[in-house]
Design an enzyme around this catalytic site. Structure first.
Site, PDB file in Angstrom:
ATOM      1  N   LYS A 188       9.908  -4.419   6.725  1.00  0.00           N
ATOM      2  CA  LYS A 188       8.665  -5.949   6.521  1.00  0.00           C
ATOM      3  C   LYS A 188       8.198  -5.800   5.161  1.00  0.00           C
ATOM      4  CE  LYS A 188       5.277  -6.345  10.158  1.00  0.00           C
ATOM      5  NZ  LYS A 188       3.675  -6.465   9.872  1.00  0.00           N
ATOM      6  N   SER A 189       7.059  -3.957   4.518  1.00  0.00           N
ATOM      7  CA  SER A 189       7.257  -3.950   3.579  1.00  0.00           C
ATOM      8  C   SER A 189       8.182  -5.182   2.762  1.00  0.00           C
ATOM      9  CB  SER A 189       7.087  -2.259   3.317  1.00  0.00           C
ATOM     10  OG  SER A 189       5.623  -2.188   3.790  1.00  0.00           O
ATOM     11  N   ARG A 205       7.270  -8.064   0.045  1.00  0.00           N
ATOM     12  CA  ARG A 205       7.507  -8.200  -1.367  1.00  0.00           C
ATOM     13  C   ARG A 205       8.826  -8.414  -2.328  1.00  0.00           C
ATOM     14  NH1 ARG A 205       4.847  -3.333   0.983  1.00  0.00           N
ATOM     15  NH2 ARG A 205       3.113  -2.355   0.227  1.00  0.00           N
ATOM     16  N   GLY A 243      -1.993  -8.655   7.589  1.00  0.00           N
ATOM     17  CA  GLY A 243      -2.864  -7.235   6.072  1.00  0.00           C
ATOM     18  C   GLY A 243      -1.785  -7.452   4.646  1.00  0.00           C
ATOM     19  N   ARG A 300      -9.745  -8.469  10.195  1.00  0.00           N
ATOM     20  CA  ARG A 300      -9.818  -6.477   9.147  1.00  0.00           C
ATOM     21  C   ARG A 300     -10.374  -6.471   8.232  1.00  0.00           C
ATOM     22  NH1 ARG A 300      -3.392  -5.764   9.967  1.00  0.00           N
ATOM     23  NH2 ARG A 300      -4.024  -4.198   8.949  1.00  0.00           N
ATOM     24  N   GLN A 349      -1.087  -0.862   0.096  1.00  0.00           N
ATOM     25  CA  GLN A 349      -1.617  -2.854   0.517  1.00  0.00           C
ATOM     26  C   GLN A 349      -2.706  -2.111  -0.918  1.00  0.00           C
ATOM     27  OE1 GLN A 349      -3.250  -3.631   4.099  1.00  0.00           O
ATOM     28  NE2 GLN A 349      -0.923  -3.760   4.975  1.00  0.00           N
ATOM     29  N   ASP A 384       2.443   3.788  11.091  1.00  0.00           N
ATOM     30  CA  ASP A 384       2.505   2.539  11.874  1.00  0.00           C
ATOM     31  C   ASP A 384       2.662   3.309  13.012  1.00  0.00           C
ATOM     32  OD1 ASP A 384       1.447   1.041   9.585  1.00  0.00           O
ATOM     33  OD2 ASP A 384       3.352   0.376   8.550  1.00  0.00           O
ATOM     34  N   LYS A 392      -6.023  -1.520  11.765  1.00  0.00           N
ATOM     35  CA  LYS A 392      -4.990  -2.091  11.614  1.00  0.00           C
ATOM     36  C   LYS A 392      -5.212  -3.209  12.647  1.00  0.00           C
ATOM     37  CE  LYS A 392      -2.812   0.985   9.489  1.00  0.00           C
ATOM     38  NZ  LYS A 392      -2.265   0.443   7.919  1.00  0.00           N
TER      39      LYS A 392
HETATM   40  C1  S3P Z   1       1.770  -1.556   4.054  1.00  0.00           C
HETATM   41  C2  S3P Z   1       0.820  -0.356   3.868  1.00  0.00           C
HETATM   42  C3  S3P Z   1       0.220   0.132   4.998  1.00  0.00           C
HETATM   43  C4  S3P Z   1       1.291  -0.228   6.100  1.00  0.00           C
HETATM   44  C5  S3P Z   1       1.025  -1.770   6.480  1.00  0.00           C
HETATM   45  C6  S3P Z   1       2.563  -1.905   5.581  1.00  0.00           C
HETATM   46  C7  S3P Z   1       2.752  -2.164   3.043  1.00  0.00           C
HETATM   47  O1  S3P Z   1      -0.944  -0.442   4.804  1.00  0.00           O
HETATM   48  O2  S3P Z   1       0.379   0.232   7.751  1.00  0.00           O
HETATM   49  O3  S3P Z   1       2.229  -1.727   7.940  1.00  0.00           O
HETATM   50  O4  S3P Z   1       3.621  -2.510   3.123  1.00  0.00           O
HETATM   51  O5  S3P Z   1       2.023  -1.428   2.143  1.00  0.00           O
HETATM   52  P1  S3P Z   1      -1.790   0.738   3.979  1.00  0.00           P
HETATM   53  O6  S3P Z   1      -0.746   0.728   3.094  1.00  0.00           O
HETATM   54  O7  S3P Z   1      -3.000   0.081   4.454  1.00  0.00           O
HETATM   55  O8  S3P Z   1      -2.251   1.794   5.182  1.00  0.00           O
END
Ligand code: S3P
Length: 584
Positions: A167-168, A172, A240, A268, A314, A462, A489
């Site tokens: 997902k991350s 991106r 988020g 959030r 993030q 996560d 979260k």
């Molecule tokens: C993520 C970073 C994490 C993670 C989120 C995805 C990202 O959050 O919990 O599900 O894609 O950068 P944090 O960096 O705020 O801890």
């Protein structure tokens, strides 16, 4: 059968079906094939295709469909296709006559009226039928997972599967592909609701994105300064990551924008990005308590040195995105290692970046271009986690998870499970487009409780809902402290997990910053109804817990599993965990 599976059944005569499909599907295909054909024959110099861009790619996408299948379709549906094509030819003939003969003012007025009406019709269609977020809202609270096995003989979890894309990295890929120069090709893209909302947001920002189809999409980058003003608030759904990363990018643009989200996202904290962005000169407004929606106005940004108070990828990524546009250098240091996909991806897009040897500081100078690239998104270790835990709690299990991203900033779950005694092997490690990938093999082995090292928390942030289920069948106590981040979260994950664990009879104690779980290798969880609070990872964690339950677990509010793992139920079934889905 379809009704039982949750589908809404509608009846239609064969003839009506052919007429409707001729209009909505067959005619657009015919037009797409024929426009490409006409242009190819008319224009021998190659100029048309040399200068064709996003609009042409969008319009002609259907001409890449399977030629054999589509010729068969027109043979099978020639009557209705000819009829709707006749109406089309009449309309085109009218346009041709108008172009040739109408006075300019009349032509302008007539075309404006026609285009406005067509635009209104299409937008209404997109809003009601093609907005992934609208579907989330409609289904919001209605999906229930029901799963339960006889814990005297839990099933063996066996097989080989590939879970969906990370997902991350999927978010991106869209963000950086959009502001790069050239066409970025992505494969392995996660077609889950969160990432699809990001695709929709960038389309609204004027970027042409072709796909996704079977995990593949093309992004026609508009360059650093090519985004255009959105006509409506950008809806980030449950994500988020999308909201925080986009806040950094949008704070640097020359237009106003607004970022909104669903009920969970609206609660959030956004101050963690709003405050440092303001230090960079951003004009950004949050609601009471630093919550979304965020209103962003144009501003000229300058680089800052920022020591993050929490280890957040993030926040880091948000500031790096803003830093791409800022005057001077933006430098960010992190108090504990957190995921570095942004840094790796920036390097992949050819952006100069400086990282300290221990990875704790990253800096970049604004103003450089990004060059389009090819991205193969690995499978998401966060999704793979559910099957690692499933195998770890069922004797006799033996599972291989293919092509999983094992970026060192993401493997906390492997480290912690191994610490607990799990038998996990990393097979065929390799690098795919700058990200390490491997097969993960896990065989059942008895687990024991551990004190989770604080250094592992950002690396497994996560994965805790699933890890708590592993802790519940481990010998002895598992203790987690220093993890207050879990409270903000998609839900308050400490509270949601503690409540659910108590309902299934697990002895646990919640702290403000963690939890203590007393495990029992013989555990046979009580049948119970559990509220996932709309949090995808809570829902999937308890679905896995059902493997060791005496009776059925009814898990409420599971629709958001589609945000990160749309085929979770199907892959679970392939490995031996049957989940019934009810649409309440
Ligand atoms: C993520 C970073 C994490 C993670 C989120 C995805 C990202 O959050 O919990 O599900 O894609 O950068 P944090 O960096 O705020 O801890």
């Amino acid at each position: 059968m379809w009704t039982t599976l949750g589908a809404n059944m509608l009846a239609m005569s064969v003839q009506r079906h052919d007429e409707v499909l001729a209009a909505t599907s067959h005619l657009p295909h015919l037009l797409a094939y024929s426009i490409v054909d006409v242009l190819a024959k008319e224009e021998k110099s190659g100029d048309i295709f040399r200068y064709a861009a996003g609009g042409f790619a969008d319009f002609s996408r259907l001409a890449s469909s399977d030629a054999r299948m589509w010729s068969d379709i027109f043979v099978a549906n020639r009557v209705a296709s000819a009829e709707v094509l006749g109406s089309m030819i009449t309309a085109l003939q009218g346009l041709k006559t108008a172009l040739e003969t109408s006075p300019d003012t009349q032509l302008g007025t007539d075309l404006h009226a026609l285009f406005s009406e067509a635009k209104r019709t299409r937008e209404a269609f997109i809003n009601t039928h093609y907005n992934p977020t609208a579907n989330t809202h409609m289904n919001g609270k209605s999906v229930v997972f029901i799963a339960g096995q006889r814990c005297s003989s839990p099933p063996q979890i066996k097989g080989r599967v590939r879970v969906p894309g990370d997902k991350s990295i999927s978010h991106r890929a869209i963000i950086f592909g959009a502001i790069a120069e050239g066409r970025t090709e992505v494969s392995g893209f996660l077609e889950g609701e969160d990432a699809l909302n990001t695709v929709a947001a960038f389309r609204e920002l004027g970027v042409t994105i072709v796909g996704p189809e079977n995990g593949k999409l093309s992004i026609i980058g508009v360059g650093r300064n090519g985004l255009s003003a959105p006509r409506k608030p950008l809806y980030m759904g449950n994500s988020g990551t999308a909201m925080r990363l986009l806040s950094g990018l949008l704070a640097a643009q020359g237009f106003d924008s607004e970022l909104s989200g669903d009920e969970s996202l609206t609660k959030r904290p956004m101050a963690r990005v709003v405050e440092p962005l303001r230090l960079m000169g951003a004009s950004i407004n949050a609601q009471v308590g630093g919550r979304p929606p965020l209103q962003i106005a144009p501003a000229k940004l300058h680089g800052i040195h920022y020591a993050m108070p929490i280890a957040s990828a993030q926040v880091k990524s948000c500031l790096l995105l803003a830093g791409l546009y800022a005057d001077g250098v933006t430098e960010i240091s992190e108090p504990g290692i957190c995921r570095d996909h942004t840094e790796r991806m920036l390097e992949g897009f050819g952006y100069p970046l400086t990282r300290s040897a221990d990875g704790s500081t990253v800096s970049l100078e604004g103003g450089h271009p990004l060059r389009a690239t090819t991205i193969d998104v690995p499978s998401d270790i966060s999704s793979a986690t559910f099957f690692l835990v499933a195998a770890a709690i069922c004797p006799g299990s033996d599972v291989v998870l293919e092509h999983v991203g094992i970026n060192p900033t993401r493997i906390g779950v492997i480290n912690i499970l191994k610490l607990m005694g799990a038998d996990i092997s990393i097979l065929n490690p390799r690098s795919v487009g700058g990200e390490p990938v491997a097969e993960l093999a896990i065989k059942y082995a008895p687990l024991h409780g551990v004190t989770i090292p604080e250094s592992q928390i950002p690396l497994a942030i996560d994965e805790f809902p699933a890890l708590f289920i592993a802790a519940a069948v481990a010998q002895g106590e598992t203790v987690l402290r220093g993890a207050e981040e879990l409270r903000v979260k998609e839900s308050d994950r400490l509270a949601a997990m503690a409540a659910g664990l108590e309902r299934i009879g697990v002895d646990c104690e919640m702290f403000t910053d963690g939890i203590r779980i007393s495990g029992d290798p013989e555990a046979c969880f009580a049948a119970a109804e559990i509220d996932s609070l709309g949090d995808h990872r809570i829902a999937m964690a308890f679905a896995i817990a059902s493997l060791r339950a005496a009776g059925e677990l009814r898990i409420l509010n599971c629709a958001n599993v589609a945000t990160s793992f749309p085929n979770f139920v199907e892959l679970s079934s392939r490995l031996g965990l049957e989940i019934r889905v009810e649409h309440a």
